[in-house]
Design an enzyme around this catalytic site. Structure first.
Site, short mmCIF file in Angstrom:
data_model
loop_
_atom_site.label_atom_id
_atom_site.label_comp_id
_atom_site.label_asym_id
_atom_site.label_seq_id
_atom_site.Cartn_x
_atom_site.Cartn_y
_atom_site.Cartn_z
N GLY A 21 0.82 -1.21 0.00
CA GLY A 21 0.00 0.00 0.00
C GLY A 21 0.84 1.25 0.00
CD GLU A 45 -12.22 6.11 -13.73
OE1 GLU A 45 -12.70 5.07 -14.23
OE2 GLU A 45 -11.04 6.47 -13.93
ZN ZN Z 1 -10.21 5.81 -18.21
#
Ligand code: ZN
Ligand code: ADP
Ligand code: MG
Length: 648
Positions: free
Chosen positions: A247, A469
């Site tokens: 991470g 997105e």
């Molecule tokens: Zn994209």
């Protein structure tokens, strides 16, 4: 997916963690608490009182030498001018002269060295190059000789020889101190300075970690195994040998390991990867060997290697590179293979940079389980803020949810920092408790720093990412036969992705129809199309999308024979390849003129699909708007909620 501009310096790799600040496994601490034994026992410890003693010893010795020197050379002799000196010779006061380079010493041999009742029996003068001096001595019958250097000789020797040695010794010691970490003595290399942390030594528990639920669950399972291995072994279950925490910096990997140490109830060895990489060849490997030897003796136990990338870097691509690191890594691999899962030794690793790790480390039987410690979402952030806010006095009006809302992209360490900063601000303002304004100001301060380091995206960019997105997701939903959308998120993840839309296939696929391939292109173009509709301009964020879309379009024509002109003909031969995943070099099997056709055809496919996608999205602009707003608010939208909103 949306990717940051490649030209932006990505800071994720650069920010070295402030691990050193948490002195959780500090030697002194564990001693105080009467905890586990300390493995670090150098033969010499210069940091202890002994060394201080010897330092003062040297200082005093040097001082004495200097005093002696001045005392002896100026030994009651009177300094006179050269002409006076000559006078004294002429009138017979001086009957003997000792000549050295630096001075002439005149004595009276009758009265001896010390005339009674007189403080001066000898005279000193600084010589002048006077050729008549020696004849003068001869004329007056004065005895002369080269000066016997007496005590000053010894002193000169002392200063000339011993002082440099003392000096060199200090420099040498200083260098070792710099090299060896945390005050390790010179003689302790090869020994490892891992510390065993017994149960209760760190009072960190899993309750101190928030917002990393997946990782938490995984580690709780590991702890449970160590506590009751029988339960798992009876049923034939296998517990992983190695768990790797992956991470961004500050997401709480080290904290999680600390929580494991605090609740596992078994010995816990903690080492940082950098500890292995030493100046001397072979030391790292020896440390690894030593560490595992001790761990096996103490099993069941946990070995935690923080910052694994320091030793685990891929061996490829650095021919003749760091031999020492390679040896250390090899030793680590050997040791990992050397114990069975039943032996009760569990290896825990942490890294910010899994992509640089040597593939051998990640193979089954080694770090076979990878746990992603994600950046926290809005709820996670609120929970983390709550944990840290408990440590300071907060006014009742403080709304941590609000703070969580305005800190997208912040990791646990940043949030802990905000709380701390706000407390300082409150003190500065003379308040007894932290108020909302303090927190807001603290966010601003932290945000500015993070933005400079490129770790947090600004509001405008965040909006672009959200529309982008959503564009992918809506296009996927509108495209027949496309994989369902599982998750949309604008939480930046690791290196390279500012947000992403996750689609998971409902079944295994080995072939794809032309329509499905076109559908893939559509979804890829959806991100940029949404940007264009909303902002009337496009960004670099779609770079990766259009690369992939172009690749698919090109494959359609050159590999799958799906063009009109060259239907069912292959134009490029590749080593075994499937669905645009290239392997081996491609081989051109067409004429020059065909190249132009291919380029034009690719362009026309992309153009047509882009227009179609634009049209579809425009027709659903209300949904684009609604879902984006939801995404900006919640940062992550799961599949059910998404389909819900699509139906609305
Ligand atoms: Zn994209
Ligand atoms: P990493 O090792 O992943 O770089 P650390 O574990 O060193 O990050 O985190 C640094 C500090 O940030 C911790 O000591 C803790 O105070 C705070 N922190 C980070 N993540 C969390 C979290 N998930 N919950 C609570 N505090 C956190
Ligand atoms: Mg760490």
């Amino acid at each position: 997916m949306i990717t940051p501009d490649k030209n932006n310096k990505d800071d994720i790799n650069m920010s070295k963690k402030n691990d050193d600040n948490n002195s959780w496994f500090n030697n002194k601490d564990s001693k105080k608490k009467g905890g586990g034994p300390n493995l670090q026992e150098p033969l010499f410890n210069f940091n202890k009182g002994q060394f201080k003693f010897s330092f003062w010893f040297f200082a005093a010795a040097i001082l004495i030498i200097f005093l002696l020197n001045t005392f002896l050379t100026s030994n009651s002799s009177q300094l006179v001018s050269f002409s006076t000196f000559k006078e004294l010779i002429k009138n017979g006061t001086i009957t003997e002269v000792q000549i050295s380079n630096d001075y002439y010493l005149g004595l009276n041999s009758q009265s001896g060295i010390q005339l009674p009742g007189s403080s001066t029996s000898t005279y000193r003068t600084v010589p002048v190059n006077d050729p008549s001096f020696i004849p003068l001595l001869d004329k007056n019958n004065v005895k002369y000789s080269a000066a016997s250097e007496r005590a000053s000789n010894i002193i000169n020797m002392l200063l000339g020889w011993i002082l440099p040695f003392v000096f060199i010794f200090f420099i040498w010691r200083f260098m070792f101190k710099k090299m060896g970490s945390s005050g390790t003595g010179i003689m302790s290399f090869g020994k490892n300075n891992a510390q065993i942390i017994a149960e209760g030594d760190t009072n960190t528990t899993f309750d101190d970690v928030a917002g990393a639920d997946e990782a938490k669950d995984e580690l709780i399972e590991v702890v449970d195994f160590l506590k009751t291995p029988k339960k798992y072994l009876d049923i034939g279950g296998k517990i992983p040998k190695g768990v790797l925490l992956v991470g961004s910096p500050g997401t709480g990997k080290t904290l999680l390991a600390r929580a494991v140490a605090g609740s596992a109830g078994v010995p816990f060895f903690r080492l940082s990867g950098a500890d292995f990489v030493e100046m001397f060849v072979g030391v790292g490997a020896a440390r690894v060997r030593d560490l595992f030897k001790q761990a096996r003796e103490k099993a069941p136990c946990i070995i935690f290697i923080d910052e694994l990338d320091a030793i685990g870097k891929s061996r490829m691509g650095n021919a003749g590179g760091n031999d020492e690191r390679e040896q250390t890594l090899n030793q680590l691999l050997v040791e990992m293979d050397g114990f069975s899962a039943k032996s009760g030794v569990i290896l825990l690793g942490a890294t910010n940079r899994p992509e640089v790790l040597d593939a051998a480390l990640l193979r089954p039987g080694r770090f076979d389980r990878q746990v992603v410690v994600d950046k926290p979402d809005i709820n996670g952030r609120e929970a983390i803020l709550k944990i840290h806010a408990a440590e300071v006095k907060m006014s009742k009006e403080v709304d941590l949810k609000e703070i969580a809302k305005s800190t997208p992209g912040f990791v646990g360490a940043d949030l802990a920092n905000i709380i701390n900063e706000s407390a300082l601000l409150a003190v500065r303002a003379g308040r007894k408790k932290v108020i909302q304004e303090d927190l807001e100001e603290a966010i601003e301060k932290t945000m500015a720093g993070l933005q400079k380091k490129n770790r947090v995206i600004n509001k405008k960019e965040r909006k672009i990412v959200a529309y982008h997105e959503t564009g992918h997701a809506i296009t996927a939903a509108l495209t027949e036969g496309s994989d369902p959308v599982q998750k949309i998120t604008i939480i930046p993840r690791g290196i390279g992705a500012l947000g992403y839309t996750l689609q998971t296939p409902t079944e295994d696929r080995f072939l794809m129809t032309e329509r499905e391939l076109i559908g893939k292109i559509d979804v890829l173009l959806g991100g940029r199309a949404a940007e264009e509709i909303i902002f009337k301009e496009i960004s670099t964020g779609a770079a990766n999308d259009i690369t992939r879309a172009t690749d698919i379009a090109r494959s359609l024509i050159t590999e799958y024979g799906m063009s009109e002109k060259f239907k069912n003909m292959v134009l490029t031969k590749r080593g075994a390849s499937f669905l645009g995943q290239e392997s081996g070099l491609s081989q051109r099997e067409y004429a020059e003129t065909t190249q132009q056709y291919i380029d034009e055809e690719v362009a026309s496919i992309i153009q047509n699909r882009y227009e179609a996608v634009l049209k579809n999205l425009k027709a659903n602009e209300d949904k684009l708007e609604a879902i984006t707003q939801k995404l900006l608010e919640k940062e992550t939208i799961a599949s059910e909620e998404f389909s819900e909103m699509m139906k609305a």
